[in-house]
Design a protein around this motif. Sequence first.
Motif, mmCIF file in Angstrom:
data_model
loop_
_atom_site.group_PDB
_atom_site.id
_atom_site.type_symbol
_atom_site.label_atom_id
_atom_site.label_comp_id
_atom_site.label_asym_id
_atom_site.label_seq_id
_atom_site.Cartn_x
_atom_site.Cartn_y
_atom_site.Cartn_z
ATOM 1 N N VAL A 572 -31.610 40.661 -117.453
ATOM 2 C CA VAL A 572 -32.937 40.848 -116.855
ATOM 3 C C VAL A 572 -32.821 40.678 -115.353
ATOM 4 C CG1 VAL A 572 -35.306 40.003 -116.767
ATOM 5 C CG2 VAL A 572 -34.077 40.010 -118.944
ATOM 6 N N THR A 574 -35.085 40.572 -111.913
ATOM 7 C CA THR A 574 -36.478 40.298 -111.565
ATOM 8 C C THR A 574 -36.726 40.483 -110.072
ATOM 9 O OG1 THR A 574 -36.014 37.941 -111.273
ATOM 10 C CG2 THR A 574 -36.769 38.663 -113.442
ATOM 11 N N THR A 593 -38.661 31.768 -113.438
ATOM 12 C CA THR A 593 -37.790 32.635 -114.237
ATOM 13 C C THR A 593 -36.541 31.824 -114.546
ATOM 14 O OG1 THR A 593 -36.751 33.562 -112.262
ATOM 15 C CG2 THR A 593 -38.635 34.757 -113.168
ATOM 16 N N TYR A 601 -34.560 34.646 -122.150
ATOM 17 C CA TYR A 601 -34.938 34.642 -120.737
ATOM 18 C C TYR A 601 -36.454 34.457 -120.665
ATOM 19 C CZ TYR A 601 -34.611 35.865 -115.779
ATOM 20 O OH TYR A 601 -34.639 35.817 -114.415
ATOM 21 N N ILE A 603 -40.015 34.132 -118.497
ATOM 22 C CA ILE A 603 -40.746 34.457 -117.274
ATOM 23 C C ILE A 603 -42.157 33.901 -117.426
ATOM 24 C CG2 ILE A 603 -41.542 36.296 -115.741
ATOM 25 C CD1 ILE A 603 -39.394 38.094 -116.970
ATOM 26 N N ALA A 781 -39.901 42.549 -114.048
ATOM 27 C CA ALA A 781 -38.605 42.328 -114.693
ATOM 28 C C ALA A 781 -38.118 43.645 -115.268
ATOM 29 C CB ALA A 781 -38.727 41.278 -115.804
#
Length: 813
Positions: A572, A574, A593, A601, A603, A781
């Motif tokens: 990912v 971002t 994050t 993952y 966020i 993301a």
Amino acid sequence: MIGNVGKKASAMANTIFYQYGLLVAIIGFLLGRAMILSELTPFVLPYLAAVYLLKRERAGIAALSLVAGALLSYHGQIVFVLAAIITFVLVQKVVTKFITKRTSFLPYTVFIASMMTRLGLVYAMEGLVTNYALMMATVEAGLSFILTMIFMQSVPLITAKKIQQPLKNEEIVCLIILLASVMTGTIGWMMYDMTIEHILARYLVLLFAFVGGAAIGSTVGVVTGLILSLASVASLYQMSLLAFAGLLGGLLKEGKRTGVALGLLVGTLLIGLYSEGSAEVSVTLMESMAAILIFFLTPKDLITRLARFIPGTVEHSKEQQQYVRKIRDLTAGRVEQFSTLFQTLSSSFQAFPQTANEEEDERETDYFLSNVTEKTCQTCFKKERCWVQNFSKTYDSMQKIMTETKEHGEIKNQMLLSEWKKLCIKPEKVIQTIASEHEYYQVNQKLKRQVLESRKLVADQLLGVSRVMGDFAKEIQKEKQAHHYQEEQMLDALRSVGLEIGHIDIYSLEKGNIEIEMSISADNGHGQSEKVIAPLLSDIVNETVVVKQEEPDFYPNGYSHVSFNSIKQFVVETGVAHVAKGGAWVSGDCYSTIELGSGKYAIAISDGMGNGERAHLESNETLQLLQKILQSGIEETIAIKSVNSVLSLRSTDEIFSTLDLAMIDLQDATTKFLKIGSIPSFIKRGSNVTKVEANNLPIGMLQEFDVDVVSEQLKAGDLLIMMSDGIYDAPKHVENKEMWMKRVINELKTDDPQEVADLLLEKIIRSEQGSINDDMTVIVAKVKRNTPKWAAIPLYKAPSFTRKKAQRAASFS
């Protein structure tokens, strides 16, 4: 049948040797016969002192056996042995009265008793003490002093029925010294021209060389030969023979018993021919053959039990693994007990069953009407007519009034009011009392609901802790599988291309969960692990492997410690853009994050109520709590409820926070959205933009709420756009904000997360002519396939790798 007989015989032997002290008597008898330098007997007092200290109830048997050995020996030291034992007992009695540290002072007691006895006997027999006699008495007492400390460590090893801990190198040497000292008691025993002490000494070397290898075998040979040569000068060459035989036998231990026996025969021939010549070598060979015969007749179980206490042996490693497994299982069992305890506590905190609700409601109604009648009907002169003659009618009417008041706050049913005025002579007073009592009733019901909600919340939290601890117990019970063959194959393959690899440990070969650790030489920051070793490993295991962690100069020799893991399927990337209200420094929005250890993952965006520092503290604390709880392994919904409970119970101030959380699984890109009071998020896939929303009140507002979880399947290349309400609600001129936001996102020509975030924020601010009316935060993301920097590097003639099911070792074919 035969097994039962063997067990009974073993139990009987243990009883005779250990419980009745026969082993103590045998060792004492042989040590009583032992002599070195033709006139010194330094073994008597140390053995008696060690037994006296460690097994005082066996001291009498030890003393008698020492006297018996001296009486039947060839050295004629019976008088010295008797006098030394008596002197030691007297000196020990005196020492006990004045010295508290008896163990530390015991070697000095032996030294004093030996010196006094020897000098006293010399003076009594010769009338004076010569320098030679003084020197020999000092040597004997000094040897006794040293042997006391040695026997204190070695006597428990042969007199204890069970040894719990593996032997240290010092303990092994002390044990060999004791056994060699015992062998000197057999000097003079002959059988067909063969010397018994030579046979026993070689058997001892064979046994320890087979169990411990070359180092232990040569050490035993040197120590045993030295003590035998001190006992008999004619046996001086035995030290060379035994040391050489122990070294050869240890080197040939891979050939099992035959290899060790061959080492003894070669050593006997070489040393025997050199020391005694061909005429006498036949006797030496016969002694070696007798030792080999006893060695081959030694039960395998005895050798295995001995090997368990020698460091470095396979049996010792298995014993250590079994001990570690026992500790691990015990720890896992305790963790599982705690998990069960928390689960039980969670069940006990659950709300009462629904079947009891009707009875509870009736009971509450009775209590309510009882309080009303106590304040009204008890002082009325017509209470007997109402509550005795017309009980059902009165009760039903008051219950209807209670229900009407509860629903409407007053009596709107005029028919009910008319009937009540006909029935009661004080209708207004009763109605007012019911209305007044109803306020207390509502407060009481609210408190009960809060208690039930709190119980439910605690139950959920305890259940979450129980699950985490249960998973932790399972992780504890996972052990490193034996991959010795694969480690050797991998080590040879990497060294064959010129890499300096110290060692390799393979912890897991499971598809998608490979764990390999190794030590490599320092490369001065050239990235050898990432650029060379990881691609080579990827070719070997047919799966992409990357460096997880590298610790330079981890080992004393300067080698680095490197961990390799399977690559995650997705990554990912971002981008974040945010601004505070009015361009201020402090924003009420906070974001986070973080890649969790579970392959997910997270966020998150939290928006505190209002703006400024207070809102920033609220939202920041929300995210900090959430992050710590998620990292502990607790499920997302329970984590959010836990944060909510902490924030709602922490303060009475009406300070609330919204929370927008997305959990992306890096293996399959499935995503869970948990939106608490937050505005929608958007997913852009090509030219298609979809909205993700859920309805939940802001966090901290209620102690109990249901978390609405929305799941979406993301794909490589998707853009996930999460924003605070300052972004979504900013365009005041737009009626359909959802369609407007979708159009804005769709018109963006870039897929770079940071550029998308910056352009969205700029678009929103420009649409409001540059004014920033609220805190604004947008996180973008991008889900991407995890493509490693380095492709697999094929090895020349690399070993092909196959994985097999559990219970069977995977192997390189």
